[in-house]
Each structure stands twice: as structure tokens, then as C-alpha cells.
Design an enzyme around this catalytic site. Structure first.
Site, PDB file in Angstrom:
ATOM      1  N   LYS A   1      -1.119  -9.945 -18.829  1.00  0.00           N
ATOM      2  CA  LYS A   1      -2.159  -9.205 -19.558  1.00  0.00           C
ATOM      3  C   LYS A   1      -1.446  -7.784 -20.080  1.00  0.00           C
ATOM      4  O   LYS A   1      -0.263  -7.386 -19.631  1.00  0.00           O
ATOM      5  CB  LYS A   1      -3.477  -8.849 -18.875  1.00  0.00           C
TER       6      LYS A   1
ATOM      7  N   TYR B   1       3.877  23.892 -26.474  1.00  0.00           N
ATOM      8  CA  TYR B   1       2.432  24.219 -26.751  1.00  0.00           C
ATOM      9  C   TYR B   1       1.678  25.216 -25.595  1.00  0.00           C
ATOM     10  O   TYR B   1       2.024  24.859 -24.368  1.00  0.00           O
ATOM     11  CB  TYR B   1       1.572  23.288 -27.098  1.00  0.00           C
TER      12      TYR B   1
HETATM   13  C1  LIG Z   1      -4.295  -7.553 -13.120  1.00  0.00           C
HETATM   14  C2  LIG Z   1      -4.906  -8.417 -12.352  1.00  0.00           C
HETATM   15  C3  LIG Z   1      -3.966  -8.929 -11.349  1.00  0.00           C
HETATM   16  C4  LIG Z   1      -2.509  -8.268 -11.220  1.00  0.00           C
HETATM   17  O1  LIG Z   1      -2.595  -7.181 -10.187  1.00  0.00           O
HETATM   18  P1  LIG Z   1      -1.308  -6.513  -9.682  1.00  0.00           P
HETATM   19  O2  LIG Z   1      -1.739  -5.556  -9.103  1.00  0.00           O
HETATM   20  O3  LIG Z   1      -0.600  -6.169 -11.060  1.00  0.00           O
HETATM   21  O4  LIG Z   1      -0.416  -7.536  -9.108  1.00  0.00           O
HETATM   22  C5  LIG Z   1      -4.314 -10.121 -10.430  1.00  0.00           C
HETATM   23  N1  LIG Z   1      -5.548 -10.477 -10.634  1.00  0.00           N
HETATM   24  C6  LIG Z   1      -6.436 -10.212 -11.716  1.00  0.00           C
HETATM   25  C7  LIG Z   1      -7.973 -10.793 -11.575  1.00  0.00           C
HETATM   26  C8  LIG Z   1      -6.093  -9.042 -12.645  1.00  0.00           C
HETATM   27  O5  LIG Z   1      -7.104  -8.865 -13.092  1.00  0.00           O
END
Ligand SMILES: *Cc1c(COP(=O)(O)O)cnc(C)c1O
Length: 407
Positions: A70, A301
Site C-alpha cells: 500500500k 525562517y
Molecule cells: C499496513 C498493514 C500491514 C503492514 O504493517 P507493517 O507494520 O508495515 O508490517 C499489515 N496488515 C494490515 C491490515 C495493514 O493495514
């Protein structure tokens, strides 16, 4: 936010960016007669480190893998990450690619990825038809959702009517984001099983604090394992609970699929396991200017940094517009130049930062700077910015050229 990179360049083994000066190759719309500049700021993505980390996942977990891709593969490039993982020899290759939305699912499908696509969160009603038509795998949190998918699956055309839509049941064991509460799953299970056009292929839950609260996380494993044992372990082909921290630090009696994200990209949510991983992304930029500034001169800034002594100041061509977190200002953040840690001076601006290079008399305009990568962990940057490595990686913006290396 991801993916509209104008420029994607795969460097093959042994060919480094430094040796290569024909940047025209990576600028697709360059006019043949004009000179082309190298990217000023880029994210070097090391594919061989991705394979190393995948190996670490396999060694840590007896079962199969749902690779979490993702947010544009946590900023690394969703299609590139998926393509590399798909090349892994078939017995240990990922069974699923996990994405957040139908947009991301489509990006994988359009890139020709053949591994099954799993949607990690609930789908909106308007997205369900596409999911069914493309045979992506949704996770289901309620009977109503399941009934709607069943109705759409019954009506789908162009696919063998005997093929059911494979779905996974989500269980909320404490995340509070989606899924059936365990007791409600038990109550609804008969009704779910009666839905003719769905195959209840998997069951999963998620861990909110596997990297923070061991006692609570153990209780989630117990709830999940007991639930599956009571429903019958053989009923579900895929049973999954662990994210990166979960698969590193906990054991389950029933699961046979893990869902690593961060770990694949070489960052451990638990510091004690960092040494088994190799960071995949190195965020790099270049010194654009070096000047000697006198004591008493303000930097950036707000002028909240005023030089206490005469200082050699390098300006570097990266800022929060690239995703380098502005919140890191005034936190004594370090960047890596010529094998040394140098301190950030003043606030991060949109496109530039200033760095103290008083200890590097030979630092000149054009020198390479690592903001994070193998020498400075993104976890360290995240901590100083009061955020988490997931947010820093997925926040690297599209204007940062992704450069793929394989060494
Ligand atoms: C993002 C996500 C993961 C992965 O988590 P990590 O901590 O990056 O390994 C696993 N399961 C679900 C449902 C997620 O949304």
C-alpha cells in the site's frame, strides 16, 4: 500521492549513478539537442536489499506471505516492488499483494502483476463491482457487506459462474478499525457460510500495538487462535494476524500467512531486529552552495537559529516539498556528507535545508548528501520529527526521482 514519476530508471548490477552521466535516458521527454541535468534529489531504491528482507521474512515465519504494498509500496514504487517480489521463485513468492484501495489494485493490475491482490481495508459500496469483476480479494467486516458482495458475485458476467468470489473475514481483536467482533462473527457464521457465491477462503485480524504492548498483543493472539480453533482451523485456507512486529516477536497456533510491510523495506519496528534487515530506500540530495557565514547571522525562517560562531554552511537541495519532514527542524537532526554526520541548521524549508559543514573544509557544491538510508536510519529521522518511519517513507513526494539499483 505516488506513482506519477516522470522518470524511472533501473540501473543494473555494477552500474552506479555516479559512473553514469547520461541522464537523458531517465528524462523521457528530453529534447535531443538540449543538455539534461541529473536529478538533484532522488530516492535510491535497492532491489537486492528488498530480496534480502523478503528472505528475512521467510526465515522468521513458517508460512506464506502477503506482501504489503500500500501507499505506493511505502513510497518505494508499488509496481517496481511488486515486480521484484513476483520474480522470487514460486514456492516462496508472495501469495498476495496487499493494497489499500482499488486505485492501487488497478496500478498493480495495469503493471501486469499476476499475484492475487488483497484489499487490506473495507471497500466502499461503489467499489465492489470492480473488485468482483477483477477477482480481487476483499476483507469483510459485516454480514451486510458479505451479502452485497454475494449479490454482485451472483450477477457477474464473463467469469465462470461456478467460480465463487474468494473473500477473507476480518476480525476485530482490538484494532477498532474494521472487522467482526469475535462474538458477532460466531453469531453470523452460519449466515455467512450460506452465501452461495462467496468462498470464505481466509480469516484475518490486525495488531494495533505489536511494537508497544506485548501483554495486549499476546491476548490478541490468544483470542484469534481460540476463535479459529472453535470455528475449525480447516475451514480457512489462509489465517493471518501478524504485521512486521507481530511476525518478528510472537507465535500463533493457527496462522499460516503473514502480512509484512515495513520489514520488507528494511526497517524494523523493533530496534532489536534492525540488524537482520537492510534499508531499501536511501533519500539523497546534493549540496547546492557552500558559504562561510559570520557569528550572529540567522539561519532560515523564523531565525530561531543564530550562529554562535563563524560557520561553514552548506545549502542542500531538499525540503519538506520532497517529504523531508519539516518537524525535524531544531531537533539536532543529522545528514550524511563525505562519511560524516553533519547537523541541520534552522528550519527545513520547502525546497532547501542548511547544514553545518565546518568540519568538512573540502565540502563543495555538488557533493552528495544522504538524508536517510544505510548511514542514517529513517527510524532516527522519524523519531526526531516526532513521527514514525511508515509516515516518512510513504510521505516522500512524487517530485523525488526514484532510482532503482540492483547491487
Ligand atoms: C499496513 C498493514 C500491514 C503492514 O504493517 P507493517 O507494520 O508495515 O508490517 C499489515 N496488515 C494490515 C491490515 C495493514 O493495514
Amino acid at each position: 500521492m505516488q506513482a506519477q514519476w516522470h522518470v524511472i530508471w533501473v540501473l543494473f548490477f555494477g552500474v552506479g549513478l555516479k559512473q553514469k552521466n547520461d541522464y537523458r535516458k531517465i528524462v523521457t521527454d528530453a529534447q535531443p539537442t538540449l543538455p539534461v541535468s541529473p536529478p538533484r534529489t532522488w530516492a535510491e531504491i535497492n532491489l537486492s536489499n528488498l530480496r534480502h528482507n523478503y528472505e528475512a521474512v521467510i526465515n522468521q515465519h513458517q508460512g506464506c506471505v502477503l506482501a504489503v504494498l500500500k501507499a505506493g509500496g511505502y513510497g518505494h514504487g508499488i509496481a517496481e516492488m511488486a515486480a521484484e517480489l513476483e520474480k522470487i521463485n514460486s514456492s516462496s513468492a508472495p501469495k498476495f499483494m496487499g493494497v489499500a484501495s482499488v486505485i492501487e489494485a488497478r496500478q498493480l493490475a495495469d503493471a501486469g502483476i499476476n499475484t492475487r491482490i488483497y484489499l487490506l481495508g473495507p471497500a466502499c459500496p461503489s467499489e465492489r463491482k470492480e473488485i468482483v469483476a477483477r477477482d480481487w480479494t476483499p476483507c469483510i467486516s459485516s454480514l451486510e457487506e458479505a451479502e452485497d458482495f454475494n449479490r454482485i458475485a451472483a450477477a457477474r458476467i464473463g467469469i465462470n459462474p461456478n467460480t465463487k468470489l474468494r473473500i477473507h473475514l476480518a476480525v476485530d481483536t482490538g484494532m477498532g478499525r474494521g472487522g467482526f467482533l469475535p462474538e458477532s462473527l460466531v453469531e453470523n457464521f452460519d449466515a455467512l457460510e450460506k452465501l452461495d457465491f462467496l468462498e470464505l477462503e481466509g480469516i484475518g485480524s490486525h495488531l494495533p500495538s505489536a511494537d508497544e504492548d506485548e501483554v495486549f498483543t499476546h491476548s490478541q493472539f490468544e483470542i484469534f487462535d481460540s476463535l479459529i480453533e472453535s470455528l475449525g482451523i480447516e475451514r480457512f485456507r489462509f489465517r493471518h494476524l501478524a504485521n512486521s512486529a507481530g511476525l518478528m516477536n510472537y507465535q500463533s497456533r493457527t496462522t499460516n500467512l503473514c502480512r509484512p510491510g515495513l520489514m520488507l523495506y528494511g526497517i524494523s519496528p523493533l530496534a532489536q531486529y534492525q540488524s537482520i534487515l537492510k534499508p531499501v530506500m536511501s533519500l539523497k540530495s546534493r549540496v547546492s552552495l557552500v558559504r562561510n557565514l559570520p557569528a550572529g547571522h540567522g539561519i532560515s525562517y523564523g531565525r530561531d537559529t543564530v550562529l554562535e560562531k563563524d560557520t561553514r554552511v552548506a545549502t542542500v537541495g531538499i525540503g519538506y516539498g520532497d517529504g523531508y519532514p519539516r518537524e525535524i527542524s531544531a531537533q539536532h537532526a543529522k545528514v550524511w556528507i563525505k562519511q560524516q554526520k553533519c547537523s541541520l541548521l534552522g528550519r527545513v524549508t520547502m525546497d532547501q535545508i542548511m547544514v553545518d559543514v565546518s568540519n568538512l573544509p573540502d565540502c563543495v557544491s555538488g557533493d552528495e548528501v544522504e538524508l536517510f538510508g544505510e548511514n542514517i536510519l529513517v527510524s532516527e529521522v522519524a523519531q526526531k520529527a516526532n513521527t514514525i518511519p511508515w509516515a516518512v517513507l510513504s510521505g516522500i513526494t512524487p517530485r523525488v526521482t526514484r532510482v532503482y539499483i540492483n547491487a
